[in-house]
Design a protein around this motif. Structure first.
Motif, PDB file in Angstrom:
ATOM      1  N   GLN A 182      47.168  71.788  39.121  1.00  0.00           N
ATOM      2  CA  GLN A 182      47.855  72.633  37.826  1.00  0.00           C
ATOM      3  C   GLN A 182      46.558  72.490  36.668  1.00  0.00           C
ATOM      4  O   GLN A 182      45.596  71.677  36.726  1.00  0.00           O
ATOM      5  N   LEU A 183      46.819  73.653  35.980  1.00  0.00           N
ATOM      6  CA  LEU A 183      45.719  73.710  34.716  1.00  0.00           C
ATOM      7  C   LEU A 183      46.601  73.575  33.487  1.00  0.00           C
ATOM      8  O   LEU A 183      47.880  73.821  33.334  1.00  0.00           O
ATOM      9  N   ASN A 184      46.073  72.765  32.580  1.00  0.00           N
ATOM     10  CA  ASN A 184      46.654  72.836  31.328  1.00  0.00           C
ATOM     11  C   ASN A 184      46.667  74.118  30.484  1.00  0.00           C
ATOM     12  O   ASN A 184      45.952  74.954  30.854  1.00  0.00           O
ATOM     13  N   ALA A 185      47.533  74.233  29.430  1.00  0.00           N
ATOM     14  CA  ALA A 185      47.641  75.464  28.550  1.00  0.00           C
ATOM     15  C   ALA A 185      46.248  75.939  27.966  1.00  0.00           C
ATOM     16  O   ALA A 185      45.978  77.047  28.352  1.00  0.00           O
ATOM     17  N   ASP A 237      52.921  74.343  29.603  1.00  0.00           N
ATOM     18  CA  ASP A 237      52.201  73.145  29.948  1.00  0.00           C
ATOM     19  C   ASP A 237      52.955  72.051  30.514  1.00  0.00           C
ATOM     20  O   ASP A 237      53.921  71.447  29.725  1.00  0.00           O
ATOM     21  N   ALA A 238      53.015  71.878  31.785  1.00  0.00           N
ATOM     22  CA  ALA A 238      53.950  70.849  32.426  1.00  0.00           C
ATOM     23  C   ALA A 238      53.585  69.484  32.032  1.00  0.00           C
ATOM     24  O   ALA A 238      54.500  68.505  32.591  1.00  0.00           O
ATOM     25  N   ARG A 239      52.618  69.239  31.321  1.00  0.00           N
ATOM     26  CA  ARG A 239      52.232  67.704  30.882  1.00  0.00           C
ATOM     27  C   ARG A 239      53.161  67.216  29.634  1.00  0.00           C
ATOM     28  O   ARG A 239      53.593  66.084  29.611  1.00  0.00           O
ATOM     29  N   GLY A 262      57.316  70.310  31.367  1.00  0.00           N
ATOM     30  CA  GLY A 262      57.541  71.566  31.063  1.00  0.00           C
ATOM     31  C   GLY A 262      58.783  72.215  30.671  1.00  0.00           C
ATOM     32  O   GLY A 262      59.235  73.313  30.733  1.00  0.00           O
ATOM     33  N   SER A 263      59.599  71.110  30.425  1.00  0.00           N
ATOM     34  CA  SER A 263      61.048  71.464  30.216  1.00  0.00           C
ATOM     35  C   SER A 263      61.231  72.406  28.973  1.00  0.00           C
ATOM     36  O   SER A 263      60.553  72.661  27.875  1.00  0.00           O
ATOM     37  N   MET A 264      62.248  73.165  29.113  1.00  0.00           N
ATOM     38  CA  MET A 264      62.600  74.164  28.004  1.00  0.00           C
ATOM     39  C   MET A 264      63.818  73.788  26.850  1.00  0.00           C
ATOM     40  O   MET A 264      64.848  73.710  27.447  1.00  0.00           O
ATOM     41  N   GLY A 265      63.321  73.446  25.671  1.00  0.00           N
ATOM     42  CA  GLY A 265      64.299  73.199  24.766  1.00  0.00           C
ATOM     43  C   GLY A 265      64.098  74.291  23.776  1.00  0.00           C
ATOM     44  O   GLY A 265      63.690  75.373  24.065  1.00  0.00           O
TER      45      GLY A 265
END
Length: 286
Positions: free
Chosen positions: A59-62, A128-130, A134-137
């Motif tokens: 993974q890459l961060n944003a 960004d999954a960290r 990466g959940s969608m709120g």
């Protein structure tokens, strides 16, 4: 006798001498999740977090993603100060959000903005999954919808990188509503003639995969990315069948016509730049 001798050798070999001990600073090395070889972390970072041995895409961060694509000093962030509240008064939610803010340096699980890719003005949303996986709120959906609207107003292409575990349970139906909000924004953008490119990275699942991640004019993915709505175990229990080993991988989806291409990270900027050039007014790929 021989058995005892070999055992002694192994025993002595396992005890390092004082001279052989080397202190390695914590975090200087990184082990590949796929082939388990160990590399210098800086070496992996220079290679865009792609394993030099087996090609596995970590993974890459944003901000690593943004730096790898955009021309230097051209990216301008949008809606940086938007912060999630706790609309359902979910226990311990605010504390977990604050912990992720400190860990990642981000206010939410998506960074949006615009900049130039090889001179082409482009709007971007990169997850960004960290941050909360990466959940969608509600804030994630709002930032993505605003980014799409800004791209429509600026008359520039929109690129999104997805990496998500799906809808954020702590926000209940407010999280699920983001699926329709972002989809409507994309429809408006498309009707206005806008170009949207979606790149699905590992993992892209749940409500994100079932909404904006799959609505691009071009739908790409990185090699080996997990992409799907429900999990493998749930599907197998429901249909009472064993699924293929490569099920829900980017390569499986490409084979079944659900992706346009699986693109190696090293080739991604070149592909995006070419598409942006082709689709610009009077563009020519040559």
């Amino acid at each position: 006798m021989l058995k005892d001798l070999f055992n002694k050798k192994r025993k002595y070999a396992s005890i390092p001498s004082e001279d052989s001990k080397v202190d390695i600073p914590e975090g200087i090395m990184k082990k590949c999740d796929q082939c388990y070889k160990i590399f210098y972390r800086k070496e992996m970072q220079k290679n865009l977090n792609v394993c030099p041995n087996c090609g596995h895409h970590h993974q890459l961060n944003a901000w690593e993603r943004i730096d790898s694509l955009f021309d230097k000093d051209t990216f301008v962030e949008w809606d940086q100060g938007m912060i999630t509240s706790n609309p359902l008064d979910f226990p311990e939610y605010e504390g977990k959000l604050e912990k992720d803010r400190k860990k990642t340096g981000l206010n939410e699980a998506v960074v949006t903005g615009m900049g130039n890719i090889d001179g082409h003005p482009t709007a971007l949303a990169v997850m960004d999954a960290r941050f909360r996986m990466g959940s969608m709120g509600s804030v994630v959906g709002e930032k993505i919808a605003r980014a799409i609207e800004n791209a429509r107003k600026e008359n520039i292409p929109f690129i999104i990188f997805t990496a998500s575990g799906g809808a954020r349970m702590q926000e209940g139906v407010l999280s699920l509503m983001q699926m329709s909000k972002t989809s409507v924004a994309i429809s408006r953008f498309s009707n206005a003639g806008g170009l949207m490119i979606s790149i699905m990275t590992h993992p892209t699942t749940g409500g994100v995969s079932a909404s904006f991640a799959s609505l691009g004019d071009y739908n790409f993915a990185e090699p080996g990315a997990l992409i799907g709505f429900a999990g493998r175990r749930i599907i197998e229990q429901t249909i009472r069948e064993k699924l293929p080993e490569d099920f829900q991988t980017a390569e499986f989806l490409l084979k079944h016509g659900q992706l346009d291409q699986v693109i190696h990270r090293h080739d991604l900027k070149s592909v995006l730049s070419t598409l942006l050039k082709v689709h610009q007014k009077g563009g020519n790929p040559e």
